[in-house]
Scaffold this active site. Sequence first.
Site, PDB file in Angstrom:
ATOM      1  CG  HIS A   1      -4.361   2.351   3.147  1.00 56.82           C
ATOM      2  ND1 HIS A   1      -3.431   2.695   2.196  1.00 56.82           N
ATOM      3  CD2 HIS A   1      -4.711   3.517   3.734  1.00 56.82           C
ATOM      4  CE1 HIS A   1      -3.236   4.020   2.217  1.00 56.82           C
ATOM      5  NE2 HIS A   1      -4.024   4.541   3.143  1.00 56.82           N
TER       6      HIS A   1
ATOM      7  CB  THR B   1      -1.011  -0.012   1.173  1.00 55.82           C
ATOM      8  OG1 THR B   1      -2.045   0.933   0.888  1.00 55.82           O
ATOM      9  CG2 THR B   1      -0.372   0.327   2.513  1.00 55.82           C
TER      10      THR B   1
ATOM     11  CB  CYS C   1      -4.369   6.189   6.033  1.00 54.61           C
ATOM     12  SG  CYS C   1      -5.513   7.206   5.112  1.00 54.61           S
TER      13      CYS C   1
END
Lengths: 282, 159
Positions: B46, B23, B29
């Site tokens: 994620h 990711t 995040c």
Amino acid sequence: MTAATVDRIVQKISALPRLPMTSMRLMQLLSNPDSSVRDVVEVIRFDPVVTAELLKICNSASIGLMRKIESVTDAARLLGTNRIFQLVMAAHTRTMLGSSQDGYGIPAGALWKHSVAVALAVERLARSLAREQVGQAFTAGLLHDIGKIILNTSVGADYAKIAELVKQGGVSFCEAEKSILGFTHAEIGARVGERWELPEAIVRAIRYHHEPEFCEPHDAIVDLTHIADIVCLQIGVGGGDDAMYYRIDGAAMERQGLKLSTLETVGAEVIVELKSIEKAFH
Amino acid sequence: MNQVVVDIADLAVSNDADANLVTFSLGSCIGVTIWDPQAHVGGLLHFMLPEASLSPEKAKASPAMFCDTGVPLLFKSAYQLGAAKERLVVRVAGGAQLLDEKGIFNIGKRNYLALRKIFWKNNVLIASEDVGGNVSRTLKLNVSSGEVMLKTREGEVAL
Ligand SMILES: [Fe+2]
Ligand SMILES: [Fe+2]
């Protein structure tokens, strides 16, 4: 920064291709309350390349229309002229904003994605606050970081110095650009906007998107572009190595009366919408 | 190598020995990797926001968007491939923040606190983590070896 570098930057600005005529004319039409759906349709129909592209995007599954769209008139009726304008603008900036900006550590496609996300976010914010300039809001968001494609090489060459400044703390990436290169990507972007003869409100939003407090008098679209950018950078949409080194202006949020929960909701909505737009363009 | 890209507000699990789950650009995040060394099952989430209560309707459509719906889904999806909770190695990265002296808008910290809370309630230990700061991170899990790599502009290190 040497005179030769300044020259090179000025030259790059003039060498940058302008926005296609269709985009410029649509922008004018949408900022004029007297223009009709027909006017918009006529401008697009006149441009076969845009028409073909628009129909392809509108017919992609992710846009979620139940029936096949065969004409620009159909598209305008089903999606609204505003949405069509957005799709055309997004298409017209895709090549320019889609290339990688290695100086900033931005991979291919990411700056376009970031720009579309910010555009969607400014538009939503403007709508939720019932601001009048909704059409300009989207464009301001879409073009806010256009200066990065001009400054990219310079940032890359001096990245070590810029990074050292920001890592010492208290200095934003923008302030570091200013102190090492002499310009910020926001100022350079505003120059691009001037050269393209964009509406003043949009040039202003580009120029002050990292420092809305310096815009006198304060301006709603400037504030909202700043806030939308912050939301998208925060979430990590298409940012580069500079992404987290920007400053949040809390006063802009207060001026616009925005609550954190509203920003988070807008962030969530934008992510969903962005994914569908990305798919449509694939 | 078979690279599976996990988008924002998304997750993936795999038992493919040739797969890497990756990711990109984690800002505020948080990326969570889990790996079962016996079943050779790995997962990567994620997530973007702490609580699904912000928008129950969005949480239904994309549960991986929120910590409190994404984390349970990550674990359950891994169990379906034969992973067992007590064997899972959990690693965490992200939760960065912008320059925000007054702490007006710190989703990163709230994301991290929400994650700690859910792990604490469920007796899950974090084997290693790299959170906070002003760094944008890329996270990659090798499903066959369980190795997790963390990449920033500074370079790539094992997490
Ligand atoms: Fe910017
Ligand atoms: Fe930006």
